[in-house]
Design an enzyme around this catalytic site. Structure first.
Site, PDB file in Angstrom:
ATOM      1  N   ALA A  71       0.919  -1.199   0.076  1.00  0.00           N
ATOM      2  CA  ALA A  71       0.073  -0.028  -0.046  1.00  0.00           C
ATOM      3  C   ALA A  71       0.875   1.146   0.090  1.00  0.00           C
ATOM      4  O   ALA A  71       2.161   1.199   0.295  1.00  0.00           O
ATOM      5  CB  ALA A  71      -0.894  -0.073   1.354  1.00  0.00           C
ATOM      6  N   GLN A  72       0.468   2.453  -0.280  1.00  0.00           N
ATOM      7  CA  GLN A  72       0.779   3.711   0.092  1.00  0.00           C
ATOM      8  C   GLN A  72       0.127   3.983   1.467  1.00  0.00           C
ATOM      9  O   GLN A  72      -0.862   3.896   1.646  1.00  0.00           O
ATOM     10  CB  GLN A  72       0.330   4.853  -0.797  1.00  0.00           C
ATOM     11  CG  GLN A  72       1.232   6.126  -0.595  1.00  0.00           C
ATOM     12  CD  GLN A  72       0.972   6.821   0.694  1.00  0.00           C
ATOM     13  OE1 GLN A  72       1.925   6.413   1.758  1.00  0.00           O
ATOM     14  NE2 GLN A  72      -0.090   7.414   1.206  1.00  0.00           N
ATOM     15  N   SER A  73       1.007   3.573   2.425  1.00  0.00           N
ATOM     16  CA  SER A  73       0.369   3.256   3.939  1.00  0.00           C
ATOM     17  C   SER A  73       0.643   4.562   4.626  1.00  0.00           C
ATOM     18  O   SER A  73       0.287   4.308   5.854  1.00  0.00           O
ATOM     19  CB  SER A  73       1.160   1.829   4.333  1.00  0.00           C
ATOM     20  OG  SER A  73       2.483   2.132   4.652  1.00  0.00           O
ATOM     21  N   SER A 114      -7.088  -1.910   7.996  1.00  0.00           N
ATOM     22  CA  SER A 114      -6.331  -1.054   9.167  1.00  0.00           C
ATOM     23  C   SER A 114      -7.317  -0.642  10.064  1.00  0.00           C
ATOM     24  O   SER A 114      -8.466  -0.072   9.770  1.00  0.00           O
ATOM     25  CB  SER A 114      -5.875  -0.032   8.319  1.00  0.00           C
ATOM     26  OG  SER A 114      -5.475   1.018   9.363  1.00  0.00           O
ATOM     27  N   GLU A 116      -7.312   2.317  10.909  1.00  0.00           N
ATOM     28  CA  GLU A 116      -7.542   3.745  10.561  1.00  0.00           C
ATOM     29  C   GLU A 116      -9.000   3.581   9.839  1.00  0.00           C
ATOM     30  O   GLU A 116      -9.605   4.652   9.999  1.00  0.00           O
ATOM     31  CB  GLU A 116      -6.515   4.054   9.496  1.00  0.00           C
ATOM     32  CG  GLU A 116      -5.285   4.595   9.819  1.00  0.00           C
ATOM     33  CD  GLU A 116      -5.283   5.976  10.672  1.00  0.00           C
ATOM     34  OE1 GLU A 116      -6.016   6.868  10.094  1.00  0.00           O
ATOM     35  OE2 GLU A 116      -4.959   6.169  11.976  1.00  0.00           O
ATOM     36  N   TYR A 137      -6.126   7.819   2.909  1.00  0.00           N
ATOM     37  CA  TYR A 137      -5.613   6.519   3.042  1.00  0.00           C
ATOM     38  C   TYR A 137      -6.828   5.528   3.706  1.00  0.00           C
ATOM     39  O   TYR A 137      -7.156   4.315   3.420  1.00  0.00           O
ATOM     40  CB  TYR A 137      -4.373   6.459   4.038  1.00  0.00           C
ATOM     41  CG  TYR A 137      -3.943   4.912   4.526  1.00  0.00           C
ATOM     42  CD1 TYR A 137      -3.232   4.125   3.793  1.00  0.00           C
ATOM     43  CD2 TYR A 137      -4.314   4.651   5.924  1.00  0.00           C
ATOM     44  CE1 TYR A 137      -2.828   2.742   4.297  1.00  0.00           C
ATOM     45  CE2 TYR A 137      -3.949   3.503   6.542  1.00  0.00           C
ATOM     46  CZ  TYR A 137      -3.532   2.495   5.789  1.00  0.00           C
ATOM     47  OH  TYR A 137      -3.016   1.254   6.246  1.00  0.00           O
TER      48      TYR A 137
END
Ligand code: GDD
Length: 331
Positions: A71-73, A114, A116, A137
């Site tokens: 991912a772009q994490s 996640s 998040e 994200y």
């Protein structure tokens, strides 16, 4: 993850983005030349934005299990690069799921969901908590979570979500707050820098020890049925607490060395994350053993060692995990 799978006897294949500089340092310790007859780790060039190559790799390798951790994490960076984050972190999941569906192979798929995704949802957060994402994200991760469930329900794929709360270790990227703090401590002690610049110190996170979470990811794919699981310690601490715990551990003064830089504030923040991981405990038989204070010590000691300093915790027996990852040990 590759280290755990290798220790369990798997042949492991990983996807690596092409870069003009080396970007595989975090797996250096387990890398073996593929010409070696004992090699069981193989790397392939690829990118989550390239569906053709993902399909090729899936076709050529015919994996039994796919752990989708790419991912772009970085949450803060996702505000600067929302489109790229959506392309890689959200659509990358669809590309993988499509490649698996079209392969007609009985692949088990793990989606790195996640905490998040919970964003502003009232804690503690469990598998039944309604998501309220607070960043590009997190929105991308919510999309991927639902795509995983959709392929499970629509195509009968074995596709599971592990909803992991923050998990840290000495291998954590240097721009995430825990590692940024522990690395700065080592640099300050080594006389390489004087100040550490941070953003919001009041946010609270449920921080656990990554090697224990990796074991849990594996267990998720060993279940009879695909399902979704929350993984976390059930404890929460603020960034400020992490800062003080780690500075106190080495005897440094926070006031003297820490400054606030508003550039690290996020347009929308996730204030409090706390896992309700009761289901994981019952179904997966998983219980984290490394908690906040030990995590801080492990990370500070490792960064001190990297900086050529004597770790504080040498020989004090703080490493108590029963999992087979010993690389963080300060000896
Ligand atoms: N990165 C960073 N840098 N964060 C800071 C800083 C700083 O200088 N100062 C304060 N923070 C605060 C952030 O605002 C956030 O509230 C908290 O520290 C944690 O930030 P990160 O370490 O960047 O992690 P994250 O919680 O945003 O996201 C991580 O955990 C997620 C799981 O919940 C990432 O690993 C995500 O990829 C992962 O999904």
């Amino acid at each position: 993850m590759p280290k755990l799978l290798l220790s369990k006897g798997y042949e492991v294949h990983g996807l690596v983005r092409r870069s003009s500089t080396f970007n595989t340092s975090r797996i250096d310790s387990i890398y073996v030349d593929p010409h070696d007859p004992d090699a069981r780790l193989f790397l392939h060039y690829g990118d989550l934005s390239d569906s053709e190559q993902i399909a090729n790799v899936m076709y050529n390798i015919r994996p039994d299990e796919v752990y989708h951790l790419g991912a772009q994490s970085h949450v803060r960076v996702s505000f600067d690069t929302p489109e790229y984050t959506g392309n890689v972190t959200a659509l990358g999941t669809t590309r993988l799921l499509e490649a698996i569906r079209r392969s007609n192979n009985p692949v088990k798929f793990y989606q790195a969901s996640s905490s998040e995704m919970f964003g502003a949802a009232v804690p503690p957060q469990s598998e039944t908590t309604v998501f309220h994402p607070r960043s590009p994200y997190a929105c991308a991760k919510v999309y991927s979570y639902w795509m995983t469930r959709n392929y499970r329900e629509g195509y009968n794929l074995f596709a599971s979500n592990g909803i992991l709360f923050n998990n840290e270790s000495p291998r954590r990227g240097e721009t995430f707050v825990t590692r940024k703090i522990t690395r700065a401590i080592a640099h300050i002690l080594a006389g390489k820098e004087k100040f550490l610049y941070l953003g919001n110190l009041d946010a609270k996170r449920d921080w656990g020890f990554a090697p224990e979470y990796v074991e849990c990811m594996w267990r998720i794919l060993q279940q009879e049925k695909a399902d979704d699981f929350v993984i976390g310690t059930g404890e929460t601490h603020s960034v400020r607490e992490f800062l003080h715990e780690s500075f106190d551990y080495v005897g440094l003064d926070v006031e003297e060395h820490v400054r606030i830089d508003p550039k690290y504030f996020r347009p929308t923040e996730v204030e409090v994350l706390v896992a309700d991981a009761e289901k994981s405990g019952k179904v997966l038989g998983w219980k984290p053993t490394i908690k906040f204070a030990d995590l801080v010590k492990i990370m500070v000691d490792a960064d001190m060692k990297t900086a050529g300093l004597e770790p504080i915790g040498k020989g004090d027996g703080i490493i108590r995990t029963k999992f087979p990852h010993r690389w963080w040990k300060c000896d």
